[in-house]
Each structure stands twice: as structure tokens, then as C-alpha cells.
Scaffold this motif. Structure first.
Motif, PDB file in Angstrom:
ATOM      1  N   LEU A 167     -13.995  -1.843  -5.853  1.00  0.00           N
ATOM      2  CA  LEU A 167     -14.652  -2.166  -4.581  1.00  0.00           C
ATOM      3  C   LEU A 167     -15.133  -0.898  -3.871  1.00  0.00           C
ATOM      4  N   GLN A 186      -5.108 -16.025  -5.998  1.00  0.00           N
ATOM      5  CA  GLN A 186      -5.553 -15.126  -7.067  1.00  0.00           C
ATOM      6  C   GLN A 186      -4.618 -15.208  -8.273  1.00  0.00           C
ATOM      7  N   ARG A 222      -2.749  -3.366   7.065  1.00  0.00           N
ATOM      8  CA  ARG A 222      -2.601  -3.594   5.623  1.00  0.00           C
ATOM      9  C   ARG A 222      -1.172  -4.001   5.275  1.00  0.00           C
ATOM     10  N   PRO A 242       0.850  -1.177   0.000  1.00  0.00           N
ATOM     11  CA  PRO A 242       0.000   0.000   0.000  1.00  0.00           C
ATOM     12  C   PRO A 242       0.890   1.234   0.000  1.00  0.00           C
ATOM     13  N   ILE A 255     -14.755  -5.240   5.735  1.00  0.00           N
ATOM     14  CA  ILE A 255     -13.447  -5.874   5.507  1.00  0.00           C
ATOM     15  C   ILE A 255     -12.440  -4.828   5.031  1.00  0.00           C
ATOM     16  N   ARG A 257      -3.434 -10.430  -5.470  1.00  0.00           N
ATOM     17  CA  ARG A 257      -2.899 -10.016  -4.185  1.00  0.00           C
ATOM     18  C   ARG A 257      -2.627 -11.222  -3.289  1.00  0.00           C
ATOM     19  N   GLY A 314      -8.903  -3.107   6.746  1.00  0.00           N
ATOM     20  CA  GLY A 314      -7.606  -3.389   6.127  1.00  0.00           C
ATOM     21  C   GLY A 314      -7.391  -4.844   5.757  1.00  0.00           C
TER      22      GLY A 314
HETATM   23  P1  ADP Z   1      -3.733  -0.373  -1.316  1.00  0.00           P
HETATM   24  O1  ADP Z   1      -2.943  -1.029  -2.395  1.00  0.00           O
HETATM   25  O2  ADP Z   1      -3.374   1.067  -1.114  1.00  0.00           O
HETATM   26  O3  ADP Z   1      -3.748  -1.141  -0.010  1.00  0.00           O
HETATM   27  P2  ADP Z   1      -6.242  -0.795  -2.823  1.00  0.00           P
HETATM   28  O4  ADP Z   1      -6.977   0.425  -3.229  1.00  0.00           O
HETATM   29  O5  ADP Z   1      -5.549  -1.572  -3.878  1.00  0.00           O
HETATM   30  O6  ADP Z   1      -5.271  -0.316  -1.678  1.00  0.00           O
HETATM   31  O7  ADP Z   1      -7.225  -1.779  -2.048  1.00  0.00           O
HETATM   32  C1  ADP Z   1      -8.014  -1.336  -0.959  1.00  0.00           C
HETATM   33  C2  ADP Z   1      -8.683  -2.514  -0.258  1.00  0.00           C
HETATM   34  O8  ADP Z   1      -9.532  -3.229  -1.185  1.00  0.00           O
HETATM   35  C3  ADP Z   1      -7.742  -3.598   0.270  1.00  0.00           C
HETATM   36  O9  ADP Z   1      -7.212  -3.259   1.541  1.00  0.00           O
HETATM   37  C4  ADP Z   1      -8.673  -4.820   0.306  1.00  0.00           C
HETATM   38  O10 ADP Z   1      -9.541  -4.770   1.415  1.00  0.00           O
HETATM   39  C5  ADP Z   1      -9.513  -4.639  -0.936  1.00  0.00           C
HETATM   40  N1  ADP Z   1      -8.911  -5.309  -2.120  1.00  0.00           N
HETATM   41  C6  ADP Z   1      -8.432  -4.693  -3.244  1.00  0.00           C
HETATM   42  N2  ADP Z   1      -7.941  -5.598  -4.124  1.00  0.00           N
HETATM   43  C7  ADP Z   1      -8.099  -6.828  -3.550  1.00  0.00           C
HETATM   44  C8  ADP Z   1      -7.783  -8.154  -3.937  1.00  0.00           C
HETATM   45  N3  ADP Z   1      -7.184  -8.412  -5.106  1.00  0.00           N
HETATM   46  N4  ADP Z   1      -8.078  -9.165  -3.084  1.00  0.00           N
HETATM   47  C9  ADP Z   1      -8.669  -8.931  -1.907  1.00  0.00           C
HETATM   48  N5  ADP Z   1      -9.001  -7.703  -1.465  1.00  0.00           N
HETATM   49  C10 ADP Z   1      -8.729  -6.655  -2.271  1.00  0.00           C
END
Ligand code: ADP
Ligand code: ZN
Length: 216
Positions: A31, A88, A170, A5, A48, A84, A52
Motif C-alpha cells: 500500500l 479478511q 492504530r 504495530p 486512511i 487483519r 491509522g
Molecule cells: P503496522 O503493522 O506497523 O501498523 P503496516 O505497515 O502493516 O503497519 O500497515 C500500515 C497501514 O496499512 C495500516 O495502518 C493500514 O492503514 C494499512 N493496511 C495494511 N494492511 C492492511 C490490511 N490487511 N487491512 C486493512 N488495512 C491494511
């Protein structure tokens, strides 16, 4: 593209997708939009995300594959925030080869994977300062004037999951769930690591060079 992040994935993805004229698919943005619009998906993931944690692999994979099924992704696409987890990544591999779709699905290869790495102190500094638009979700970091979004004029606010305790969570989730991707992709000829701890323009140039090199 993956990275901790605050590594700058979102900022870089916006520029690169524009440059390459391909859709930028940010799972975080998808999301957050669902949360804002209070769709069934949004209601399911809201708590969720605010805490974080990661959304369920099957759920997010369904969201991503549905998006990748749209025709604007034919010339290519930039994934920001997916995969992530190793699960996945396995789903994405199956999708890229055509094995995940209906029989006869065309392969979407090659998959180029970029890890954007940034030291933890820098990540923490960036997230503490990050401001985003409450309307369109754009990052406002580069704006001189924090009072309104340069994209849509919306109000600029801190992101709910950038609160200090949530950031720590996170980072921890990243280390345990996402960093194993370095090993998962490590031996592939199309895997590249790029240093994100530089000026944004320098990082963009480095990613472009890395991707050109990977697909040559
Ligand atoms: P960052 O990379 O700054 O942590 P993102 O904007 O990419 O933030 O994601 C924010 C939130 O969305 C994550 O903390 C998670 O809860 C959810 N999220 C995003 N992408 C995924 C993923 N591929 N799998 C599971 N959760 C996800
Ligand atoms: Zn905006």
C-alpha cells in the motif's frame, strides 16, 4: 503473521522469507508503494493509512489475492499484515482451500498462523524510535548510522503513521479489529503464539521453531 504495530513483523518477515526462499508479502509495504507511485489504489488509501485506519476488507483482499496469484508464491509465501480482521481471515481461509478461486483451484494449505505478541509499553517505545527509508521503505532501526538507508542509500525518516496520535489510533484499531483473530484461530493445530519482546535473533529462532512444530 500478525501482531500489534511495532511488534517486529516486518523485521522478522524479511529474515524468514529470505531463509525459507519464499516471497514476503507485506500489505503495508504494497500500500505504501501504491501511495508513493500515486496509483489509483494509492490515491484511494493514502488518507486512511495516514490516519491509522484500516483499508476496506474487499479492497485489500483483492490486492492480496492478486499478489498470491503470481507464480513465485507456488512454493509458499509469508503474509505480513494480512489478515487483519476476521472478514479478511475468512477470505484467506477460502483462498487457501481453493474455494475462492476459479472452479478447480488447487488448495494452498496448510496455513500456519503466528501471533507475535509484545507488551504495549515496548510497542510504544519502538514506534517512537522507528526510522524508515523514504525510498524503499526498509526499517532503519538496526542501523548504527541513521543518515542513510543501508539497503538503497535513500534518506531515512520517521514513518508518517508513527506520529504519537496516529499510533494510539492504530493500537486501538488493532485491539478492536485484529485481536479477535486470536480467538478466530485459537483452536487450530497450526496456530502459534510467539513472544516478540526479545532480541531479534531470538525471536527469529522462536518463530522458526514454532512453524516447524506446527507443520510437523
Ligand atoms: P503496522 O503493522 O506497523 O501498523 P503496516 O505497515 O502493516 O503497519 O500497515 C500500515 C497501514 O496499512 C495500516 O495502518 C493500514 O492503514 C494499512 N493496511 C495494511 N494492511 C492492511 C490490511 N490487511 N487491512 C486493512 N488495512 C491494511
Ligand atoms: Zn532504502
Amino acid at each position: 503473521m500478525f501482531g500489534p504495530p511495532g511488534a517486529g513483523k516486518g523485521t522478522q518477515a524479511v529474515r524468514l522469507a529470505r531463509m525459507w526462499a519464499i516471497p514476503h508479502i507485506s500489505t503495508g509495504a504494497l500500500l505504501r508503494e501504491a501511495v508513493r507511485a500515486e496509483t489509483p489504489l494509492g490515491l484511494e488509501v493514502k488518507a486512511i493509512m495516514a490516519g491509522g485506519g484500516l483499508v476496506d476488507d474487499t479492497l485489500i483482499t483483492r490486492v492480496v489475492q492478486e499478489r498470491l496469484g503470481q507464480s513465485d508464491t507456488k512454493p509458499g509465501f509469508l503474509l505480513d499484515g494480512y489478515p487483519r480482521t476476521v472478514a479478511q481471515a475468512q477470505s484467506l481461509d477460502a483462498f487457501m482451500t481453493g474455494a475462492a478461486g476459479p472452479p478447480g483451484s488447487a488448495p494452498r494449505d496448510p496455513l500456519v498462523v503466528v501471533e507475535l505478541f509484545v507488551p504495549e509499553e515496548e510497542v510504544l517505545r519502538r514506534l517512537a524510535a522507528r526510522m524508515v527509508c523514504s525510498e524503499c521503505g526498509a526499517n532503519a532501526q538496526d542501523d548504527k548510522d541513521f543518515s542513510s538507508c543501508s539497503n538503497c542509500g535513500g534518506q531515512v525518516v520517521p514513518r508518517v503513521d508513527d506520529a504519537e496520535e496516529v499510533v494510539r489510533k492504530r493500537m486501538d484499531v488493532y485491539r478492536r479489529q485484529t485481536e479477535p483473530l486470536v480467538e478466530y484461530y485459537g483452536q487450530r493445530p497450526t496456530f502459534r503464539k510467539v513472544n516478540g519482546d526479545k532480541l531479534a535473533d531470538e525471536v527469529t529462532a522462536a518463530i522458526v521453531a514454532a512453524v516447524d512444530d506446527a507443520i510437523r
